[in-house]
Motif scaffolding. Structure first.
Motif, mmCIF file in Angstrom:
data_model
loop_
_atom_site.group_PDB
_atom_site.id
_atom_site.type_symbol
_atom_site.label_atom_id
_atom_site.label_comp_id
_atom_site.label_asym_id
_atom_site.label_seq_id
_atom_site.Cartn_x
_atom_site.Cartn_y
_atom_site.Cartn_z
ATOM 1 N N ARG A 38 -0.608 4.725 25.424
ATOM 2 C CA ARG A 38 -0.851 3.757 24.343
ATOM 3 C C ARG A 38 -1.219 4.469 23.052
ATOM 4 O O ARG A 38 -0.746 4.104 21.963
ATOM 5 C CB ARG A 38 -1.982 2.790 24.731
ATOM 6 N N LYS A 39 -2.084 5.472 23.157
ATOM 7 C CA LYS A 39 -2.530 6.202 21.979
ATOM 8 C C LYS A 39 -1.373 6.932 21.318
ATOM 9 O O LYS A 39 -1.217 6.886 20.088
ATOM 10 C CB LYS A 39 -3.630 7.207 22.362
ATOM 11 N N LEU A 40 -0.565 7.611 22.103
ATOM 12 C CA LEU A 40 0.564 8.354 21.539
ATOM 13 C C LEU A 40 1.533 7.414 20.829
ATOM 14 O O LEU A 40 1.997 7.707 19.719
ATOM 15 C CB LEU A 40 1.283 9.126 22.635
ATOM 16 N N GLU A 41 1.839 6.305 21.459
ATOM 17 C CA GLU A 41 2.780 5.355 20.847
ATOM 18 C C GLU A 41 2.202 4.754 19.578
ATOM 19 O O GLU A 41 2.915 4.584 18.580
ATOM 20 C CB GLU A 41 3.151 4.283 21.861
ATOM 21 N N LEU A 95 0.556 21.847 26.490
ATOM 22 C CA LEU A 95 0.215 21.070 27.674
ATOM 23 C C LEU A 95 -1.294 20.893 27.728
ATOM 24 O O LEU A 95 -2.055 21.832 27.451
ATOM 25 C CB LEU A 95 0.721 21.775 28.933
ATOM 26 N N LEU A 96 -1.705 19.687 28.097
ATOM 27 C CA LEU A 96 -3.125 19.388 28.287
ATOM 28 C C LEU A 96 -3.350 18.985 29.738
ATOM 29 O O LEU A 96 -2.750 18.017 30.226
ATOM 30 C CB LEU A 96 -3.568 18.253 27.362
ATOM 31 N N LEU A 100 -17.478 7.056 29.385
ATOM 32 C CA LEU A 100 -16.589 7.098 28.220
ATOM 33 C C LEU A 100 -15.424 6.154 28.438
ATOM 34 O O LEU A 100 -14.774 6.190 29.494
ATOM 35 C CB LEU A 100 -16.069 8.525 28.019
ATOM 36 N N HIS A 101 -15.143 5.311 27.467
ATOM 37 C CA HIS A 101 -14.010 4.395 27.572
ATOM 38 C C HIS A 101 -12.705 5.192 27.509
ATOM 39 O O HIS A 101 -12.583 6.166 26.757
ATOM 40 C CB HIS A 101 -14.056 3.372 26.437
ATOM 41 N N ALA A 102 -11.723 4.784 28.301
ATOM 42 C CA ALA A 102 -10.456 5.515 28.388
ATOM 43 C C ALA A 102 -9.747 5.612 27.040
ATOM 44 O O ALA A 102 -9.069 6.613 26.762
ATOM 45 C CB ALA A 102 -9.542 4.852 29.406
ATOM 46 N N ASP A 103 -9.889 4.608 26.194
ATOM 47 C CA ASP A 103 -9.244 4.675 24.878
ATOM 48 C C ASP A 103 -9.869 5.765 24.013
ATOM 49 O O ASP A 103 -9.176 6.406 23.214
ATOM 50 C CB ASP A 103 -9.340 3.319 24.171
ATOM 51 N N ASP A 104 -11.178 5.970 24.154
ATOM 52 C CA ASP A 104 -11.825 7.086 23.469
ATOM 53 C C ASP A 104 -11.303 8.412 24.010
ATOM 54 O O ASP A 104 -11.042 9.354 23.266
ATOM 55 C CB ASP A 104 -13.342 7.009 23.666
ATOM 56 N N LEU A 163 -5.457 13.580 22.097
ATOM 57 C CA LEU A 163 -4.534 13.867 21.002
ATOM 58 C C LEU A 163 -5.198 14.746 19.959
ATOM 59 O O LEU A 163 -4.575 15.679 19.421
ATOM 60 C CB LEU A 163 -4.038 12.566 20.365
ATOM 61 N N HIS A 164 -6.471 14.493 19.690
ATOM 62 C CA HIS A 164 -7.194 15.316 18.714
ATOM 63 C C HIS A 164 -7.242 16.777 19.173
ATOM 64 O O HIS A 164 -6.995 17.685 18.367
ATOM 65 C CB HIS A 164 -8.611 14.775 18.525
ATOM 66 N N LEU A 165 -7.526 17.008 20.448
ATOM 67 C CA LEU A 165 -7.593 18.379 20.947
ATOM 68 C C LEU A 165 -6.230 19.063 20.882
ATOM 69 O O LEU A 165 -6.137 20.247 20.521
ATOM 70 C CB LEU A 165 -8.112 18.384 22.387
ATOM 71 N N LEU A 166 -5.181 18.340 21.226
ATOM 72 C CA LEU A 166 -3.844 18.925 21.173
ATOM 73 C C LEU A 166 -3.486 19.370 19.754
ATOM 74 O O LEU A 166 -2.750 20.350 19.574
ATOM 75 C CB LEU A 166 -2.812 17.924 21.683
ATOM 76 N N GLU A 167 -3.998 18.674 18.767
ATOM 77 C CA GLU A 167 -3.637 18.969 17.381
ATOM 78 C C GLU A 167 -4.690 19.808 16.640
ATOM 79 O O GLU A 167 -4.421 20.272 15.529
ATOM 80 C CB GLU A 167 -3.394 17.670 16.616
ATOM 81 N N HIS A 168 -5.867 20.028 17.274
ATOM 82 C CA HIS A 168 -6.928 20.732 16.550
ATOM 83 C C HIS A 168 -7.629 21.833 17.338
ATOM 84 O O HIS A 168 -8.469 22.541 16.773
ATOM 85 C CB HIS A 168 -7.992 19.733 16.073
ATOM 86 N N TYR A 169 -7.315 21.993 18.616
ATOM 87 C CA TYR A 169 -8.045 22.979 19.416
ATOM 88 C C TYR A 169 -7.089 23.858 20.205
ATOM 89 O O TYR A 169 -6.082 23.380 20.730
ATOM 90 C CB TYR A 169 -8.997 22.274 20.403
ATOM 91 N N ASP A 170 -7.448 25.129 20.314
ATOM 92 C CA ASP A 170 -6.762 26.006 21.245
ATOM 93 C C ASP A 170 -7.743 27.036 21.766
ATOM 94 O O ASP A 170 -8.540 27.598 20.994
ATOM 95 C CB ASP A 170 -5.572 26.723 20.601
ATOM 96 N N GLY A 171 -7.702 27.281 23.064
ATOM 97 C CA GLY A 171 -8.576 28.264 23.676
ATOM 98 C C GLY A 171 -8.490 28.163 25.179
ATOM 99 O O GLY A 171 -8.084 27.138 25.728
#
Length: 325
Positions: free
Chosen positions: A33-36, A114-115, A224-228, A234-242
């Protein structure tokens, strides 16, 4: 062996193929849902009837044909204390096979990003609270779900190994206790929050004078709610790497008794609540340190009361067709 590649996280291409493994489950459906809603135009998934992720040949054939650029591995066999404690072989075997098949096939296809989604149960039972990512593999696991936890730990190490050996910028996220739409409300395998929603809603509907819950009600849990969770992914995929897994949660916890009281109030149940102290409590406290996530620029936005009310509305609308009901 390759050295880990240097990767600068960037906004993902909304036109590229994005495979969500487990897209109909609690987490996977929220991610889809979030990606779409974020503009991704080619988000794909397969039901377990269409693709058994435990079947290695079938998984490899599917990934070869699909050639996804991005993957989120949210598929897993999951359950609460009773299910984990009763069927440890199933939880270990099924999850190991799902993970190894999808990760190996994605590596062969050189999936760019990949996450892998794990669980906060990977941490030692008596880890210092709040639990830091560095606590992984520093102590004994909670015995009631150790088989599931070992499988998830294997997934984290698999992702780290791919980074070292093949230089692919894959990452892992460890969510706290999740709830929301498409959760499992079955009386035998549900996690605590959906189980409580079902129990209190049925008691209210039948006019039952009391409800009995497992344990003492004193363990503290973070929810934590699943929508959160999907928003954080998505935030981690676009802002984090490690290489290190990232804890995903709210940074606050409540007792199981407080959760039960909130659910009863939101449902409108006015009967008594009893606690069966002969049943296990599980880990006394499980609160994640989310400073790494906050440093990456993300914090939770859905309060527990609001999330519970949303989930009750969804449950009542879909109860006739839910798993295990």
């Amino acid at each position: 062996m390759n050295e880990e590649a240097s990767y600068l996280p960037v906004e993902l291409d909304r036109d590229s193929t994005f495979y969500v493994a487990g897209h109909r489950g609690l987490v996977g459906s929220a991610i889809k849902r979030k990606l779409e809603s974020a503009g991704f135009r080619n988000v794909v998934g397969r039901t377990s009837a269409e693709l058994d992720l435990r079947d290695r040949d079938a998984v490899f054939n599917y990934i070869r044909e699909l050639q996804p650029r991005y993957v989120v591995l949210a598929a897993a066999r999951v359950g609460g204390i009773l299910a984990n404690n009763t069927y440890p072989v199933d939880f270990l075997s099924d999850n190991i096979r799902i993970q190894v098949n999808v990760l190996d096939a994605a590596r062969e296809a050189e999936v760019e990003r990949l996450l892998f989604l794990g669980s906060s149960c990977i941490y030692p039972k008596f880890a210092d609270q709040p639990i830091h990512e560095e606590s992984l593999l520093t102590g004994h696991l909670e015995p009631t779900n150790d088989a599931y936890a070992i499988a998830k730990i294997a997934g984290i190490l698999h992702v780290q190994a791919v980074r070292r050996q093949y230089g692919l910028p894959w990452i892992s996220a460890m969510p706290t206790n999740l709830y929301g739409p498409n959760d499992n409300f079955s009386p035998t395998v549900a996690h605590v929050l959906p189980a409580l929603i079902r129990r209190y809603d049925e008691a209210a509907a039948s006019g039952a004078p009391s409800v009995t819950n497992w344990g003492t009600g004193t363990p503290r849990r973070e929810f934590l709610h699943a929508d959160d969770m999907a928003d954080a992914c998505l935030h981690l995929l676009e802002h984090y790497d490690g290489p290190e897994q990232v804890n995903v949660g709210t940074g606050t916890d409540v007792t199981i008794r407080e959760v039960a009281e909130t659910i009863a109030d939101a449902i409108g149940y006015t009967g008594d609540t009893h606690w069966d102290t002969s049943k296990p409590d599980g880990t006394p406290q499980k609160l994640l340190d989310v400073s790494k996530l906050a440093a990456a620029g993300w914090t939770s936005g859905i309060t527990l009361r609001d999330g519970i009310e949303r989930t009750i509305v969804w449950y009542r609308k879909h109860a006739h067709a839910l798993r295990g009901l």
